[in-house]
Design a protein around this motif. Structure first.
Motif, PDB file in Angstrom:
ATOM      1  N   GLY A 144       0.825  -1.205   0.000  1.00  0.00           N
ATOM      2  CA  GLY A 144       0.000   0.000   0.000  1.00  0.00           C
ATOM      3  C   GLY A 144       0.854   1.247   0.000  1.00  0.00           C
ATOM      4  N   THR A 145       1.564   1.463   1.109  1.00  0.00           N
ATOM      5  CA  THR A 145       2.370   2.679   1.268  1.00  0.00           C
ATOM      6  C   THR A 145       3.414   2.823   0.170  1.00  0.00           C
ATOM      7  OG1 THR A 145       2.079   2.650   3.668  1.00  0.00           O
ATOM      8  CG2 THR A 145       3.952   3.888   2.814  1.00  0.00           C
ATOM      9  N   GLU A 146       4.121   1.749  -0.145  1.00  0.00           N
ATOM     10  CA  GLU A 146       5.198   1.860  -1.132  1.00  0.00           C
ATOM     11  C   GLU A 146       4.676   2.188  -2.524  1.00  0.00           C
ATOM     12  OE1 GLU A 146       8.515  -0.901  -1.066  1.00  0.00           O
ATOM     13  OE2 GLU A 146       7.992  -1.477   0.983  1.00  0.00           O
ATOM     14  N   ILE A 147       3.489   1.685  -2.860  1.00  0.00           N
ATOM     15  CA  ILE A 147       2.950   1.975  -4.187  1.00  0.00           C
ATOM     16  C   ILE A 147       2.440   3.411  -4.258  1.00  0.00           C
ATOM     17  CG2 ILE A 147       1.222   1.300  -5.908  1.00  0.00           C
ATOM     18  CD1 ILE A 147       3.722  -0.550  -5.495  1.00  0.00           C
ATOM     19  N   ARG A 148       1.934   3.939  -3.153  1.00  0.00           N
ATOM     20  CA  ARG A 148       1.572   5.364  -3.158  1.00  0.00           C
ATOM     21  C   ARG A 148       2.814   6.214  -3.416  1.00  0.00           C
ATOM     22  NH1 ARG A 148       2.249   9.153   0.295  1.00  0.00           N
ATOM     23  NH2 ARG A 148       2.662   7.769   2.065  1.00  0.00           N
ATOM     24  N   VAL A 149       3.926   5.874  -2.777  1.00  0.00           N
ATOM     25  CA  VAL A 149       5.173   6.608  -3.003  1.00  0.00           C
ATOM     26  C   VAL A 149       5.661   6.395  -4.436  1.00  0.00           C
ATOM     27  CG1 VAL A 149       7.590   6.832  -2.300  1.00  0.00           C
ATOM     28  CG2 VAL A 149       5.804   6.527  -0.568  1.00  0.00           C
ATOM     29  N   TYR A 150       5.590   5.160  -4.928  1.00  0.00           N
ATOM     30  CA  TYR A 150       5.968   4.844  -6.318  1.00  0.00           C
ATOM     31  C   TYR A 150       5.170   5.689  -7.306  1.00  0.00           C
ATOM     32  CZ  TYR A 150       6.251   1.875 -10.558  1.00  0.00           C
ATOM     33  OH  TYR A 150       6.416   1.391 -11.833  1.00  0.00           O
ATOM     34  N   ARG A 151       3.902   5.912  -6.981  1.00  0.00           N
ATOM     35  CA  ARG A 151       3.049   6.749  -7.839  1.00  0.00           C
ATOM     36  C   ARG A 151       3.284   8.238  -7.625  1.00  0.00           C
ATOM     37  NH1 ARG A 151      -2.282   3.009  -6.584  1.00  0.00           N
ATOM     38  NH2 ARG A 151      -1.914   1.444  -8.216  1.00  0.00           N
ATOM     39  N   TRP A 152       4.153   8.561  -6.641  1.00  0.00           N
ATOM     40  CA  TRP A 152       4.535   9.956  -6.382  1.00  0.00           C
ATOM     41  C   TRP A 152       3.325  10.762  -5.884  1.00  0.00           C
ATOM     42  CZ3 TRP A 152       9.440  10.430  -5.808  1.00  0.00           C
ATOM     43  CH2 TRP A 152      10.097  11.665  -5.872  1.00  0.00           C
ATOM     44  N   ILE A 153       2.539  10.144  -4.999  1.00  0.00           N
ATOM     45  CA  ILE A 153       1.330  10.780  -4.485  1.00  0.00           C
ATOM     46  C   ILE A 153       1.582  11.276  -3.067  1.00  0.00           C
ATOM     47  CG2 ILE A 153      -1.096  10.431  -3.855  1.00  0.00           C
ATOM     48  CD1 ILE A 153      -1.235   8.257  -5.989  1.00  0.00           C
ATOM     49  N   PRO A 154       1.412  12.576  -2.817  1.00  0.00           N
ATOM     50  CA  PRO A 154       1.559  13.091  -1.450  1.00  0.00           C
ATOM     51  C   PRO A 154       0.347  12.727  -0.601  1.00  0.00           C
ATOM     52  CG  PRO A 154       0.854  14.849  -2.915  1.00  0.00           C
ATOM     53  CD  PRO A 154       1.083  13.633  -3.783  1.00  0.00           C
ATOM     54  N   VAL A 155       0.455  12.937   0.695  1.00  0.00           N
ATOM     55  CA  VAL A 155      -0.661  12.608   1.587  1.00  0.00           C
ATOM     56  C   VAL A 155      -1.552  13.811   1.867  1.00  0.00           C
ATOM     57  CG1 VAL A 155       0.577  10.718   2.700  1.00  0.00           C
ATOM     58  CG2 VAL A 155       0.711  13.027   3.678  1.00  0.00           C
TER      59      VAL A 155
END
Length: 332
Positions: free
Chosen positions: A39-50
């Motif tokens: 979950g978390t790593e793919i959000r970062v991979y997609r370059w999505i901020p929180v």
């Protein structure tokens, strides 16, 4: 040494950098395995901020200008010990909350010694398991209560593993058949898709028509929060463990949810140090359960890959391959 970095949306590189030095109060660790948080790593991979402003990568971590490391789970072998360190020896196996890389140098108090009878493939899931444990503690189930887990990725399955270890009645809910099968292997009392025509009837049957006591939302979408709210009893608890970057298409405090007096709780991190279930005590309990083979997590580990394959796993996850559960990355 090699380390993985994310350089932009869905862009990865392996960067060759010098091996870090061991400090007097630290240890130098050679990586055996790392784990991918799907979950978390793919959000970062997609370059999505929180955050909506795009300033934060994680809570308290600024969004990078050019590149960032990724991951937070490592098992390694101690290959150097600082002169001021007393509690570690060469050859010790340790868990570190580190990224995907070949070596790591940390202060000794940041490392957790792992007993030799725990397989590295299990021990490396320690941080991921911890999120599931925190979610379950946040729901605080009593004896005989029913916990529904919506979203059967690694975090949902981690919560399921703790439920089974402590004899809690558990329902696993997911749209994907492969994830449903993982929950069945791990012993969920009922596994069902929310699209199943018998979904509500099955929930009513197992809960005597009252609804479940606690719903843990681990799917990272608002449909799952809505499903959670739909199936809990009056004054029931909805635990939101997944971080959301989308917006709801319904009113979470409108009818019928407001009149049901739902208790919605979010999860982020362990209790403060010194409290009964702070990070140390919670982690020690998980290590004890793994050492005694009471936390059954074999089935949630679906892929074991070499470090060079991390970009391929990221790509498959980004493209929606839901057959991927726990991923262990071999650096040996």
């Amino acid at each position: 040494m090699q380390r993985l970095i994310i350089t932009g949306p869905c862009k990865t590189e392996f960067e060759d950098i010098p091996t870090p030095k061991c400090s007097n109060d630290g240890i130098l660790v050679k990586t055996l395995v790392t784990a991918i948080s799907t979950g978390t790593e793919i959000r970062v991979y997609r370059w999505i901020p929180v955050d909506d402003e795009g300033k934060m990568l994680h809570g308290g971590v600024p969004f990078p200008k050019d590149s960032t490391e990724n991951g937070y789970s490592m098992i390694g072998e101690v290959i150097e010990v600082g002169k001021d360190v007393k509690d570690f020896n060469l050859g010790d196996r340790v868990f570190l909350g580190e990224t995907h890389k070949e070596y790591a140098a940390v202060k000794a108090d940041q490392a957790i010694k792992i007993p030799n009878n725990i397989p590295v493939e299990h021990a490396v899931m320690l941080n991921i398991l911890g999120v599931g444990q925190i979610a379950l503690r946040t729901g605080d189930p009593s004896i005989g209560e029913i916990v529904a887990i919506i979203g059967l990725g690694v975090i949902g399955l981690s919560a399921l593993a703790y439920c089974k270890a402590f004899g809690i009645n558990t329902i696993g809910i997911d749209l994907d058949k492969s994830r449903q099968n993982l929950a069945k292997k791990m012993g969920a009392d009922l596994v069902i898709s929310p699209k199943d025509p018998e979904f509500q009837n099955q929930i009513n049957k197992i809960s005597n028509g009252q609804g479940v006591d606690i719903a843990i939302e681990a799917a990272s979408n608002w449909n799952a929060i809505k499903t959670s709210s739909d199936i809990v009893r009056k004054k029931g608890i909805v635990v939101v463990v997944a971080r959301h970057t989308d917006m709801p298409k319904y009113n979470p405090v409108g009818h019928p949810y407001f009149s049901n007096a739902l208790n919605i709780r979010t999860v982020y991190g362990y209790d403060i140090d010194g409290n009964r279930w702070d990070k140390k005590n919670s982690t020690d309990m998980t290590i004890k359960l793994l050492s005694e083979n009471r936390l059954q997590i074999d089935s949630m580990i679906t892929h074991k890959v070499k470090w060079q394959e991390i970009p391929d796993i990221y790509h498959k996850l980004d493209q929606g391959d839901l057959s991927i559960g726990g991923v262990v990355v071999d650096w040996r």
